[in-house]
Motif scaffolding. Structure first.
Motif, PDB file in Angstrom:
ATOM      1  N   ALA A 139      -1.845 -46.799 -31.206  1.00  0.00           N
ATOM      2  CA  ALA A 139      -2.124 -45.597 -30.419  1.00  0.00           C
ATOM      3  C   ALA A 139      -1.200 -44.438 -30.786  1.00  0.00           C
ATOM      4  CB  ALA A 139      -2.018 -45.912 -28.929  1.00  0.00           C
ATOM      5  N   ALA A 140      -0.056 -44.733 -31.396  1.00  0.00           N
ATOM      6  CA  ALA A 140       0.869 -43.666 -31.806  1.00  0.00           C
ATOM      7  C   ALA A 140       0.273 -42.812 -32.928  1.00  0.00           C
ATOM      8  CB  ALA A 140       2.203 -44.265 -32.236  1.00  0.00           C
ATOM      9  N   SER A 141      -0.786 -43.269 -33.534  1.00  0.00           N
ATOM     10  CA  SER A 141      -1.448 -42.508 -34.598  1.00  0.00           C
ATOM     11  C   SER A 141      -2.338 -41.391 -34.060  1.00  0.00           C
ATOM     12  CB  SER A 141      -2.302 -43.446 -35.458  1.00  0.00           C
ATOM     13  OG  SER A 141      -1.513 -44.431 -36.049  1.00  0.00           O
ATOM     14  N   TYR A 142      -2.542 -41.353 -32.744  1.00  0.00           N
ATOM     15  CA  TYR A 142      -3.438 -40.386 -32.126  1.00  0.00           C
ATOM     16  C   TYR A 142      -2.635 -39.358 -31.327  1.00  0.00           C
ATOM     17  CZ  TYR A 142      -7.202 -43.623 -33.245  1.00  0.00           C
ATOM     18  OH  TYR A 142      -8.093 -44.431 -33.908  1.00  0.00           O
ATOM     19  N   PRO A 143      -2.238 -38.245 -31.952  1.00  0.00           N
ATOM     20  CA  PRO A 143      -1.421 -37.257 -31.248  1.00  0.00           C
ATOM     21  C   PRO A 143      -2.239 -36.374 -30.297  1.00  0.00           C
ATOM     22  CG  PRO A 143      -1.821 -36.549 -33.488  1.00  0.00           C
ATOM     23  CD  PRO A 143      -2.454 -37.907 -33.350  1.00  0.00           C
ATOM     24  N   PHE A 144      -1.551 -35.900 -29.269  1.00  0.00           N
ATOM     25  CA  PHE A 144      -2.146 -34.941 -28.341  1.00  0.00           C
ATOM     26  C   PHE A 144      -1.202 -33.758 -28.262  1.00  0.00           C
ATOM     27  CE2 PHE A 144      -2.721 -32.888 -24.286  1.00  0.00           C
ATOM     28  CZ  PHE A 144      -4.102 -32.764 -24.208  1.00  0.00           C
ATOM     29  N   ALA A 145      -1.748 -32.552 -28.364  1.00  0.00           N
ATOM     30  CA  ALA A 145      -0.913 -31.351 -28.317  1.00  0.00           C
ATOM     31  C   ALA A 145      -1.603 -30.246 -27.526  1.00  0.00           C
ATOM     32  CB  ALA A 145      -0.603 -30.850 -29.725  1.00  0.00           C
ATOM     33  N   THR A 146      -0.813 -29.553 -26.753  1.00  0.00           N
ATOM     34  CA  THR A 146      -1.306 -28.426 -25.960  1.00  0.00           C
ATOM     35  C   THR A 146      -1.982 -27.391 -26.851  1.00  0.00           C
ATOM     36  OG1 THR A 146       0.377 -28.779 -24.269  1.00  0.00           O
ATOM     37  CG2 THR A 146      -0.581 -26.571 -24.398  1.00  0.00           C
ATOM     38  N   GLU A 147      -1.397 -27.121 -28.001  1.00  0.00           N
ATOM     39  CA  GLU A 147      -1.952 -26.100 -28.896  1.00  0.00           C
ATOM     40  C   GLU A 147      -3.357 -26.474 -29.371  1.00  0.00           C
ATOM     41  OE1 GLU A 147      -2.421 -22.559 -30.613  1.00  0.00           O
ATOM     42  OE2 GLU A 147      -0.842 -23.128 -29.224  1.00  0.00           O
ATOM     43  N   ASN A 148      -3.632 -27.745 -29.545  1.00  0.00           N
ATOM     44  CA  ASN A 148      -4.965 -28.175 -29.955  1.00  0.00           C
ATOM     45  C   ASN A 148      -5.990 -27.868 -28.858  1.00  0.00           C
ATOM     46  OD1 ASN A 148      -6.589 -29.343 -32.018  1.00  0.00           O
ATOM     47  ND2 ASN A 148      -6.621 -31.277 -30.918  1.00  0.00           N
ATOM     48  N   VAL A 149      -5.593 -28.068 -27.618  1.00  0.00           N
ATOM     49  CA  VAL A 149      -6.471 -27.746 -26.483  1.00  0.00           C
ATOM     50  C   VAL A 149      -6.714 -26.240 -26.443  1.00  0.00           C
ATOM     51  CG1 VAL A 149      -6.739 -27.807 -23.969  1.00  0.00           C
ATOM     52  CG2 VAL A 149      -5.695 -29.755 -25.168  1.00  0.00           C
ATOM     53  N   ARG A 150      -5.648 -25.461 -26.652  1.00  0.00           N
ATOM     54  CA  ARG A 150      -5.767 -23.996 -26.642  1.00  0.00           C
ATOM     55  C   ARG A 150      -6.734 -23.524 -27.725  1.00  0.00           C
ATOM     56  NH1 ARG A 150      -2.048 -21.792 -24.211  1.00  0.00           N
ATOM     57  NH2 ARG A 150      -0.345 -23.086 -24.974  1.00  0.00           N
ATOM     58  N   GLU A 151      -6.617 -24.090 -28.916  1.00  0.00           N
ATOM     59  CA  GLU A 151      -7.499 -23.694 -30.018  1.00  0.00           C
ATOM     60  C   GLU A 151      -8.946 -24.101 -29.753  1.00  0.00           C
ATOM     61  OE1 GLU A 151      -5.735 -25.284 -33.581  1.00  0.00           O
ATOM     62  OE2 GLU A 151      -3.954 -24.014 -33.345  1.00  0.00           O
ATOM     63  N   PHE A 152      -9.138 -25.273 -29.152  1.00  0.00           N
ATOM     64  CA  PHE A 152     -10.504 -25.702 -28.854  1.00  0.00           C
ATOM     65  C   PHE A 152     -11.117 -24.831 -27.762  1.00  0.00           C
ATOM     66  CE2 PHE A 152     -13.725 -28.757 -27.105  1.00  0.00           C
ATOM     67  CZ  PHE A 152     -14.547 -28.739 -28.220  1.00  0.00           C
ATOM     68  N   ALA A 153     -10.328 -24.456 -26.770  1.00  0.00           N
ATOM     69  CA  ALA A 153     -10.827 -23.576 -25.707  1.00  0.00           C
ATOM     70  C   ALA A 153     -11.269 -22.235 -26.291  1.00  0.00           C
ATOM     71  CB  ALA A 153      -9.763 -23.381 -24.624  1.00  0.00           C
ATOM     72  N   ALA A 154     -10.479 -21.701 -27.214  1.00  0.00           N
ATOM     73  CA  ALA A 154     -10.843 -20.428 -27.858  1.00  0.00           C
ATOM     74  C   ALA A 154     -12.132 -20.593 -28.660  1.00  0.00           C
ATOM     75  CB  ALA A 154      -9.702 -19.949 -28.757  1.00  0.00           C
ATOM     76  N   PHE A 155     -12.256 -21.705 -29.372  1.00  0.00           N
ATOM     77  CA  PHE A 155     -13.486 -21.988 -30.107  1.00  0.00           C
ATOM     78  C   PHE A 155     -14.675 -22.045 -29.153  1.00  0.00           C
ATOM     79  CE2 PHE A 155     -16.569 -25.321 -31.018  1.00  0.00           C
ATOM     80  CZ  PHE A 155     -17.172 -24.811 -32.160  1.00  0.00           C
ATOM     81  N   LEU A 156     -14.529 -22.815 -28.076  1.00  0.00           N
ATOM     82  CA  LEU A 156     -15.624 -22.964 -27.106  1.00  0.00           C
ATOM     83  C   LEU A 156     -16.101 -21.602 -26.598  1.00  0.00           C
ATOM     84  CD1 LEU A 156     -14.289 -25.915 -24.936  1.00  0.00           C
ATOM     85  CD2 LEU A 156     -16.300 -25.969 -26.426  1.00  0.00           C
ATOM     86  N   ARG A 157     -15.151 -20.754 -26.236  1.00  0.00           N
ATOM     87  CA  ARG A 157     -15.469 -19.454 -25.646  1.00  0.00           C
ATOM     88  C   ARG A 157     -16.305 -18.597 -26.599  1.00  0.00           C
ATOM     89  NH1 ARG A 157     -14.207 -17.861 -21.309  1.00  0.00           N
ATOM     90  NH2 ARG A 157     -12.402 -19.205 -21.007  1.00  0.00           N
ATOM     91  N   ALA A 158     -16.050 -18.734 -27.896  1.00  0.00           N
ATOM     92  CA  ALA A 158     -16.723 -17.884 -28.881  1.00  0.00           C
ATOM     93  C   ALA A 158     -17.827 -18.608 -29.660  1.00  0.00           C
ATOM     94  CB  ALA A 158     -15.690 -17.330 -29.868  1.00  0.00           C
ATOM     95  N   SER A 159     -18.117 -19.864 -29.305  1.00  0.00           N
ATOM     96  CA  SER A 159     -19.035 -20.660 -30.121  1.00  0.00           C
ATOM     97  C   SER A 159     -20.509 -20.415 -29.866  1.00  0.00           C
ATOM     98  CB  SER A 159     -18.753 -22.161 -29.914  1.00  0.00           C
ATOM     99  OG  SER A 159     -19.157 -22.558 -28.606  1.00  0.00           O
ATOM    100  N   GLY A 160     -20.874 -20.023 -28.662  1.00  0.00           N
ATOM    101  CA  GLY A 160     -22.286 -19.919 -28.327  1.00  0.00           C
ATOM    102  C   GLY A 160     -22.953 -21.278 -28.221  1.00  0.00           C
ATOM    103  N   GLY A 161     -22.152 -22.293 -27.889  1.00  0.00           N
ATOM    104  CA  GLY A 161     -22.614 -23.681 -27.885  1.00  0.00           C
ATOM    105  C   GLY A 161     -22.176 -24.324 -29.186  1.00  0.00           C
ATOM    106  N   PHE A 162     -22.152 -25.640 -29.221  1.00  0.00           N
ATOM    107  CA  PHE A 162     -21.671 -26.304 -30.430  1.00  0.00           C
ATOM    108  C   PHE A 162     -22.361 -27.637 -30.660  1.00  0.00           C
ATOM    109  CE2 PHE A 162     -18.952 -28.038 -27.103  1.00  0.00           C
ATOM    110  CZ  PHE A 162     -18.906 -29.393 -27.409  1.00  0.00           C
ATOM    111  N   LYS A 163     -22.217 -28.091 -31.890  1.00  0.00           N
ATOM    112  CA  LYS A 163     -22.669 -29.424 -32.315  1.00  0.00           C
ATOM    113  C   LYS A 163     -21.515 -30.079 -33.067  1.00  0.00           C
ATOM    114  CE  LYS A 163     -27.630 -28.744 -32.607  1.00  0.00           C
ATOM    115  NZ  LYS A 163     -27.823 -29.160 -31.250  1.00  0.00           N
ATOM    116  N   ILE A 164     -21.325 -31.376 -32.791  1.00  0.00           N
ATOM    117  CA  ILE A 164     -20.281 -32.165 -33.467  1.00  0.00           C
ATOM    118  C   ILE A 164     -20.937 -32.889 -34.636  1.00  0.00           C
ATOM    119  CG2 ILE A 164     -18.539 -33.972 -33.230  1.00  0.00           C
ATOM    120  CD1 ILE A 164     -18.781 -33.490 -30.138  1.00  0.00           C
ATOM    121  N   LEU A 165     -20.533 -32.540 -35.834  1.00  0.00           N
ATOM    122  CA  LEU A 165     -21.111 -33.127 -37.045  1.00  0.00           C
ATOM    123  C   LEU A 165     -20.038 -33.779 -37.910  1.00  0.00           C
ATOM    124  CD1 LEU A 165     -23.499 -30.184 -37.864  1.00  0.00           C
ATOM    125  CD2 LEU A 165     -24.124 -32.380 -36.897  1.00  0.00           C
TER     126      LEU A 165
END
Length: 165
Positions: A139-165
């Motif tokens: 499980a130590a191989s899976y990092p969690f960071a506040t900045e990653n959440v911040r970047e994803f939130a910014a992406f979401l706001r400007a994405s117009g919807g998304f698909k995970i590919l």
């Protein structure tokens, strides 16, 4: 392998594309699923490259929730708790050397991992466990960071919807 997340109708460059390798994506998706299951529920396959995702309104709602979590300190608190939980996990037996600290398979012998570790040079010993016979929990191989959440939130706001590919 990574999760390539594409905006459906991006309103800016930040909403066109978001990428995490699988090590970063899993904790991010798990955070969303744990903290905002009602907002995430339209996407049934957060851990798959199947093309699932959220529409524009759902993406904005999730961005609002994540931004609120960031502003309140909830993401930082989760990050601290996550790191403590991972740090408390027991070490695991090394599967490359069968917990001996010396790797005697063909690769180990070819690269000198079958000899005891030299403290002066740092060479030798199993390359999977540094010659100690145990490794960090997977499980130590899976990092969690506040900045990653911040970047994803910014992406979401400007994405117009998304698909995970």
């Amino acid at each position: 392998m990574g999760m390539d997340v594409y905006g459906e109708a991006a309103t800016s460059e930040v909403g066109e594309y978001f990428r995490n390798n699988v090590w970063w994506w899993r904790p991010l998706a798990d955070y969303i699923l744990r903290t905002h299951p009602e907002l995430a529920s339209s996407c049934a396959e957060w851990h798959s490259n199947s093309g699932d995702g959220l529409n524009a309104a759902e993406s904005i709602a999730l961005a609002d929730a994540l931004d609120a979590d960031l502003a309140s300190g909830a993401v930082d608190a989760y990050s601290t708790a996550y790191a403590a939980e991972v740090a408390a996990l027991p070490r695991e037996a090394c599967n490359l050397c069968n917990s001996t600290g010396l790797r005697t398979d063909e690769i180990g012998v070819a690269h000198g991992y079958d000899k005891p570790r030299d403290p002066a040079t740092g060479r030798g010993g199993c390359n999977g466990c540094a010659g100690v016979g145990t490794r960090e929990h997977w499980a130590a191989s899976y990092p969690f960071a506040t900045e990653n959440v911040r970047e994803f939130a910014a992406f979401l706001r400007a994405s117009g919807g998304f698909k995970i590919l």
